[in-house]
Design a protein around this motif. Structure first.
Motif, PDB file in Angstrom:
ATOM      1  N   LYS B 107      52.873  24.658  57.761  1.00 36.84           N
ATOM      2  CA  LYS B 107      52.680  26.097  58.035  1.00 36.84           C
ATOM      3  C   LYS B 107      51.328  26.289  58.721  1.00 36.84           C
ATOM      4  O   LYS B 107      50.436  26.939  58.185  1.00 36.84           O
ATOM      5  CB  LYS B 107      52.703  26.896  56.725  1.00 36.84           C
ATOM      6  N   ILE B 108      51.200  25.678  59.905  1.00 33.49           N
ATOM      7  CA  ILE B 108      49.891  25.728  60.558  1.00 33.49           C
ATOM      8  C   ILE B 108      49.495  27.162  60.913  1.00 33.49           C
ATOM      9  O   ILE B 108      48.321  27.460  61.066  1.00 33.49           O
ATOM     10  CB  ILE B 108      49.844  24.875  61.846  1.00 33.49           C
ATOM     11  N   TYR B 109      50.487  28.068  60.997  1.00 32.80           N
ATOM     12  CA  TYR B 109      50.136  29.447  61.334  1.00 32.80           C
ATOM     13  C   TYR B 109      49.388  30.143  60.193  1.00 32.80           C
ATOM     14  O   TYR B 109      48.905  31.241  60.333  1.00 32.80           O
ATOM     15  CB  TYR B 109      51.402  30.246  61.683  1.00 32.80           C
ATOM     16  N   HIS B 111      46.684  28.897  59.007  1.00 29.23           N
ATOM     17  CA  HIS B 111      45.266  28.634  59.262  1.00 29.23           C
ATOM     18  C   HIS B 111      44.803  29.552  60.380  1.00 29.23           C
ATOM     19  O   HIS B 111      45.545  29.779  61.341  1.00 29.23           O
ATOM     20  CB  HIS B 111      45.047  27.175  59.697  1.00 29.23           C
ATOM     21  N   PRO B 112      43.600  30.073  60.259  1.00 28.32           N
ATOM     22  CA  PRO B 112      43.129  31.008  61.295  1.00 28.32           C
ATOM     23  C   PRO B 112      42.680  30.260  62.536  1.00 28.32           C
ATOM     24  O   PRO B 112      41.536  30.370  62.952  1.00 28.32           O
ATOM     25  CB  PRO B 112      41.956  31.705  60.598  1.00 28.32           C
ATOM     26  N   THR B 113      43.563  29.483  63.119  1.00 28.82           N
ATOM     27  CA  THR B 113      43.172  28.672  64.277  1.00 28.82           C
ATOM     28  C   THR B 113      43.719  29.244  65.582  1.00 28.82           C
ATOM     29  O   THR B 113      43.590  28.636  66.636  1.00 28.82           O
ATOM     30  CB  THR B 113      43.687  27.236  64.127  1.00 28.82           C
ATOM     31  N   PHE B 114      44.360  30.413  65.485  1.00 30.48           N
ATOM     32  CA  PHE B 114      44.985  30.960  66.707  1.00 30.48           C
ATOM     33  C   PHE B 114      44.185  32.077  67.330  1.00 30.48           C
ATOM     34  O   PHE B 114      44.611  32.718  68.249  1.00 30.48           O
ATOM     35  CB  PHE B 114      46.412  31.437  66.385  1.00 30.48           C
ATOM     36  N   TYR B 115      42.996  32.316  66.760  1.00 25.09           N
ATOM     37  CA  TYR B 115      42.143  33.359  67.334  1.00 25.09           C
ATOM     38  C   TYR B 115      41.250  32.762  68.402  1.00 25.09           C
ATOM     39  O   TYR B 115      40.784  31.638  68.275  1.00 25.09           O
ATOM     40  CB  TYR B 115      41.250  33.987  66.251  1.00 25.09           C
ATOM     41  N   GLN B 116      41.006  33.547  69.436  1.00 24.90           N
ATOM     42  CA  GLN B 116      39.982  33.158  70.405  1.00 24.90           C
ATOM     43  C   GLN B 116      38.664  33.706  69.896  1.00 24.90           C
ATOM     44  O   GLN B 116      38.493  34.900  69.769  1.00 24.90           O
ATOM     45  CB  GLN B 116      40.297  33.782  71.779  1.00 24.90           C
ATOM     46  N   LEU B 117      37.738  32.815  69.566  1.00 25.11           N
ATOM     47  CA  LEU B 117      36.448  33.291  69.074  1.00 25.11           C
ATOM     48  C   LEU B 117      35.489  33.474  70.232  1.00 25.11           C
ATOM     49  O   LEU B 117      35.420  32.619  71.111  1.00 25.11           O
ATOM     50  CB  LEU B 117      35.838  32.282  68.088  1.00 25.11           C
ATOM     51  N   PRO B 118      34.747  34.572  70.222  1.00 23.90           N
ATOM     52  CA  PRO B 118      33.719  34.712  71.264  1.00 23.90           C
ATOM     53  C   PRO B 118      32.672  33.608  71.119  1.00 23.90           C
ATOM     54  O   PRO B 118      32.441  33.115  70.025  1.00 23.90           O
ATOM     55  CB  PRO B 118      33.094  36.086  70.970  1.00 23.90           C
ATOM     56  N   ASP B 119      32.060  33.237  72.215  1.00 25.06           N
ATOM     57  CA  ASP B 119      31.095  32.122  72.205  1.00 25.06           C
ATOM     58  C   ASP B 119      29.924  32.363  71.258  1.00 25.06           C
ATOM     59  O   ASP B 119      29.328  31.424  70.750  1.00 25.06           O
ATOM     60  CB  ASP B 119      30.520  31.896  73.619  1.00 25.06           C
ATOM     61  N   GLU B 120      29.584  33.685  71.066  1.00 25.03           N
ATOM     62  CA  GLU B 120      28.414  33.986  70.236  1.00 25.03           C
ATOM     63  C   GLU B 120      28.641  33.610  68.772  1.00 25.03           C
ATOM     64  O   GLU B 120      27.695  33.455  68.014  1.00 25.03           O
ATOM     65  CB  GLU B 120      28.052  35.486  70.300  1.00 25.03           C
ATOM     66  N   VAL B 121      29.893  33.484  68.372  1.00 28.87           N
ATOM     67  CA  VAL B 121      30.151  33.172  66.971  1.00 28.87           C
ATOM     68  C   VAL B 121      30.103  31.659  66.760  1.00 28.87           C
ATOM     69  O   VAL B 121      30.946  30.932  67.270  1.00 28.87           O
ATOM     70  CB  VAL B 121      31.518  33.723  66.524  1.00 28.87           C
ATOM     71  N   ASN B 122      29.078  31.252  66.052  1.00 26.58           N
ATOM     72  CA  ASN B 122      28.943  29.807  65.809  1.00 26.58           C
ATOM     73  C   ASN B 122      29.421  29.436  64.416  1.00 26.58           C
ATOM     74  O   ASN B 122      29.640  30.291  63.571  1.00 26.58           O
ATOM     75  CB  ASN B 122      27.481  29.400  65.958  1.00 26.58           C
TER      76      ASN B 122
END
Lengths: 251, 124
Positions: B107-109, B111-122
């Protein structure tokens, strides 16, 4: 002998007395290492042994620093003879069973706690510092040993009987703690007030343990001035064997 | 000398003895009859969680804390100790691992891996 010299010697004797009591009890407790009644308590008693050894080292280092004859903490611990040791008779008594060991620890730690409580306000900064550092350890030793005295004293028929025997065995060595040696009078703490507090605390703990306080017991003394029971020679034989056989040997 | 018989517990074994209590046990069985097992949790630093570090034997909770202090914190490993008698821990059954955990594997969905994170978020 000038007065200053006399006081210096008396002061060193007092520090050695404090050191010797902790070293000898440390050595006695360490005999349990690997023989404790249960693994966790084996670790507990050897931990206490190491605490006491640490305290002894602090006192010996200070005594060595004050000496003018090149003494070191090692020479003070390993190369003095029985008659030169000034430890309390109580701490050289044999381990006996677990009950006797925890009772000896309690009777001594309760005394040592009250002693350090006063000593940490000593006008001698170094003694005060050692006492202030050590009293936290001693507080735990009192807690640990008094709980054991209560557990066993008010425990099963057998444990109660063994504790009665332990009290009978050790009580004659408690009086010495409160009789000041000559070197204690100038530098030591107020033993009369320590005795009062010690009596109160010990009466309470032994009471909770259902162990009656012995009365009219002849009190042994002499340890503070080097007259020991037959036990100390055997302890020193084991403690000092290596340095006596291979002088100057190091790890 | 004590003629000690040390009872060996394997991890996950729950002893049957009914000896859990926060009161100091005055009348107690000698160690040879078996002190209960306690699970020990240590907090290593302020702000961190208590972590399970192991287990040990003790007659009651007060002794378990002291034993834990001597066994698990003598090299400055901790600033706080929790103890709980092992029998009060309910563990999941390893044999049920299949139905318990495997369904989550594909159930990989979740995991919160489908968001595009802005570059500023490290450090996500």
């Amino acid at each position: 002998m000038n007065v200053e010299f006399y006081f210096m010697n008396a002061f060193t004797d007092y520090i050695l007395h404090l050191a010797d009591s902790t070293l000898i009890l440390s050595q006695r407790n360490s005999e349990w290492c690997g023989h404790g009644p249960i693994l966790e308590q084996d670790i507990a008693i050897t931990n206490i042994s190491l605490d006491l050894l640490g305290q002894a080292r602090n006192f010996y280092q200070y005594a060595a620093a004050l000496s003018s004859n090149g003494a070191t903490e090692d020479s003070l611990a390993y190369l003095r003879k029985e008659r030169e040791f000034k430890n309390l008779l109580l701490v050289e008594q044999p381990n006996g069973d677990w009950g006797q060991t925890v009772l000896r620890q309690y009777l001594f730690s309760q005394y040592q706690y009250l002693l350090f409580e006063q000593l940490q306000h000593s006008s001698d900064e170094q003694l005060a510092a050692i006492a202030a550092k050590s009293i936290k350890e001693t507080k735990y030793h009192v807690r640990w040993s008094s709980e054991w005295v209560v557990r066993l004293g008010d425990g099963t028929e057998e444990s109660h009987a063994r504790m009665l025997k332990a009290v009978e065995e050790l009580w004659p060595y408690t009086g010495e703690m409160f009789i000041p040696a000559e070197y204690e009078i100038s530098f030591g703490v107020d033993l009369a007030s320590i005795k009062k507090n010690w009596d109160e605390k010990v009466t309470a703990v032994l009471g909770e343990a259902s162990l009656p306080l012995p009365e009219k017991v002849f009190m042994q003394s002499g340890g503070k001035t080097g007259t020991h029971t037959e036990q100390l020679g055997y302890i020193l034989a084991e403690l000092q064997y290596m340095q006596r056989t291979y002088p100057g040997a190091e790890w | 000398m004590f003629n000690t018989f040390i009872r060996k517990f394997y991890y996950g074994d729950i002893p049957e003895d009914n000896a859990g209590s926060s009161e100091i046990k005055k009348a107690q069985a000698p160690p040879s009859e078996g002190w209960p097992l306690w699970e020990i949790f240590i907090r290593s630093k302020q702000g961190l969680d208590h972590k399970h570090v192991g287990s040990l034997h003790a007659a009651d909770a007060a002794m378990a804390i002291e034993n834990a202090r001597d066994v698990y914190t003598r090299r400055q490993e901790g600033i706080s100790i929790w103890v709980v008698e092992s029998k009060y821990i309910t563990a999941s059954n390893p044999e049920e691992a299949g139905e318990l955990y495997e369904p989550a594997a594909d159930k990989i969905y979740r995991h919160p891996t489908f968001y595009q994170l802005p570059d500023e978020v490290n450090h996500m």
